[in-house]
Design a protein around this motif. Structure first.
Motif, PDB file in Angstrom:
ATOM      1  N   ASP A 144      42.233  55.388  52.366  1.00 12.92           N
ATOM      2  CA  ASP A 144      42.806  55.132  51.048  1.00 12.92           C
ATOM      3  C   ASP A 144      43.728  56.274  50.635  1.00 12.92           C
ATOM      4  O   ASP A 144      43.360  57.454  50.738  1.00 12.92           O
ATOM      5  CB  ASP A 144      41.701  54.973  50.000  1.00 12.92           C
ATOM      6  N   SER A 145      44.929  55.937  50.194  1.00 12.87           N
ATOM      7  CA  SER A 145      45.941  56.898  49.731  1.00 12.87           C
ATOM      8  C   SER A 145      46.351  57.869  50.832  1.00 12.87           C
ATOM      9  O   SER A 145      46.782  58.988  50.550  1.00 12.87           O
ATOM     10  CB  SER A 145      45.442  57.666  48.502  1.00 12.87           C
ATOM     11  N   GLY A 182      48.575  53.146  47.558  1.00 15.12           N
ATOM     12  CA  GLY A 182      47.821  54.241  46.971  1.00 15.12           C
ATOM     13  C   GLY A 182      48.463  55.609  47.027  1.00 15.12           C
ATOM     14  O   GLY A 182      48.048  56.510  46.292  1.00 15.12           O
ATOM     15  N   HIS A 183      49.444  55.805  47.902  1.00 14.92           N
ATOM     16  CA  HIS A 183      50.018  57.139  48.075  1.00 14.92           C
ATOM     17  C   HIS A 183      51.287  57.302  47.246  1.00 14.92           C
ATOM     18  O   HIS A 183      52.164  56.439  47.246  1.00 14.92           O
ATOM     19  CB  HIS A 183      50.329  57.407  49.548  1.00 14.92           C
ATOM     20  N   TRP A 184      51.393  58.442  46.575  1.00 13.98           N
ATOM     21  CA  TRP A 184      52.528  58.699  45.688  1.00 13.98           C
ATOM     22  C   TRP A 184      53.866  58.682  46.420  1.00 13.98           C
ATOM     23  O   TRP A 184      54.909  58.376  45.823  1.00 13.98           O
ATOM     24  CB  TRP A 184      52.359  60.041  44.977  1.00 13.98           C
TER      25      TRP A 184
END
Length: 251
Positions: free
Chosen positions: A106-107, A137-139
């Motif tokens: 996740d992310s 999920g990742h910026w």
């Protein structure tokens, strides 16, 4: 699992067991998910496994003779289980087809490099990257050229074909002379001609302009990125192609 309960008193944090589990609360892959093998058609065509689920003989750490224990076999998958830096194939490849499946936490963030060498501080100084990312999920997904399947910081996919974090994504990379194509889950996410005027224009607008050897090699290592997040890889296989005359000259 990462912890054992001791009666009614607290917990004891277990260390990392290479090849079996990650650290702390990291998710652990199930053995039934780690499928590695060639189909009969692939074997007949000359495909070769670069990871068979039981041996790491084809891989080592960047600028090192051995593989850092931050990368290990987890229930039959190649996994980044702790800080270990980028890893590369022991052999170098020029013209090839590469297929594999990846799953990201996740992310999470990682990447696949091709045609890199070890003369720079990282493989990113020469090789180029197909991005691995949890787009939801990742910026970094805010930048289209940093999304999963992208030719990192150069070409953005015109669609999102990723599956949710925790599921498997299928990669197919074709490098034939100067012509390179990235496919993710059956769809093309980037296509370019290495060293062409169009490529040069992308390079001039990228973060790599202070790396003069970036994207100049027609042969090099395959690599996987340690971007601090857990990633799993399975069924890594390659077909070497007969060299063709390049359609563009390098810089």
């Amino acid at each position: 699992m990462g912890r054992i309960t001791l009666g009614l008193k607290g917990t004891l944090l277990l260390g990392c067991l290479n090849g079996l589990m990650g650290c702390g609360d990291d998710p652990i892959i199930e053995a039934q998910e780690c499928i590695n093998g060639l189909t009969a058609q692939e074997a007949d065509a000359g495909w070769e496994l670069l990871f068979d689920g039981s041996s790491l003989e084809h891989w080592r750490s960047y600028q090192q003779a051995t593989l850092d224990p931050g990368w290990a076999i987890e229930n039959g998958c190649l996994a980044r289980v702790g800080g270990g830096g980028d890893i590369i194939s022991r052999r170098q490849f020029g013209d090839f087809e590469l297929k594999l499946e990846w799953r990201i936490a996740d992310s999470g963030n990682s990447g696949i490099f091709i045609r890199g060498d070890e003369l720079g501080d990282s493989i990113h100084h020469s090789g180029y990257e197909m991005q691995i990312l949890d787009n939801a999920g990742h910026w970094d997904a805010r930048n289209p050229t940093h999304r999963a399947g992208a030719y990192y910081d150069m070409i953005a996919p015109d669609h999102d074909t990723t599956v949710a974090a925790g599921s498997w994504n299928q990669v197919h990379i074709v490098a034939n002379g100067a012509d390179v194509e990235f496919r993710l889950n059956g769809r093309v996410t980037a296509s370019f001609t290495q060293g062409s005027p169009q490529w040069q224009a992308l390079y001039a607008e990228s973060k790599f302009t202070d790396r003069p050897r970036y994207g100049t090699l027609m042969r090099g290592h395959i690599g996987f990125q340690d971007h601090w997040d857990k990633v799993w890889l399975r069924n890594i296989r390659i077909l070497e192609l007969k060299p063709i005359k390049s359609s563009a000259q390098g810089r």
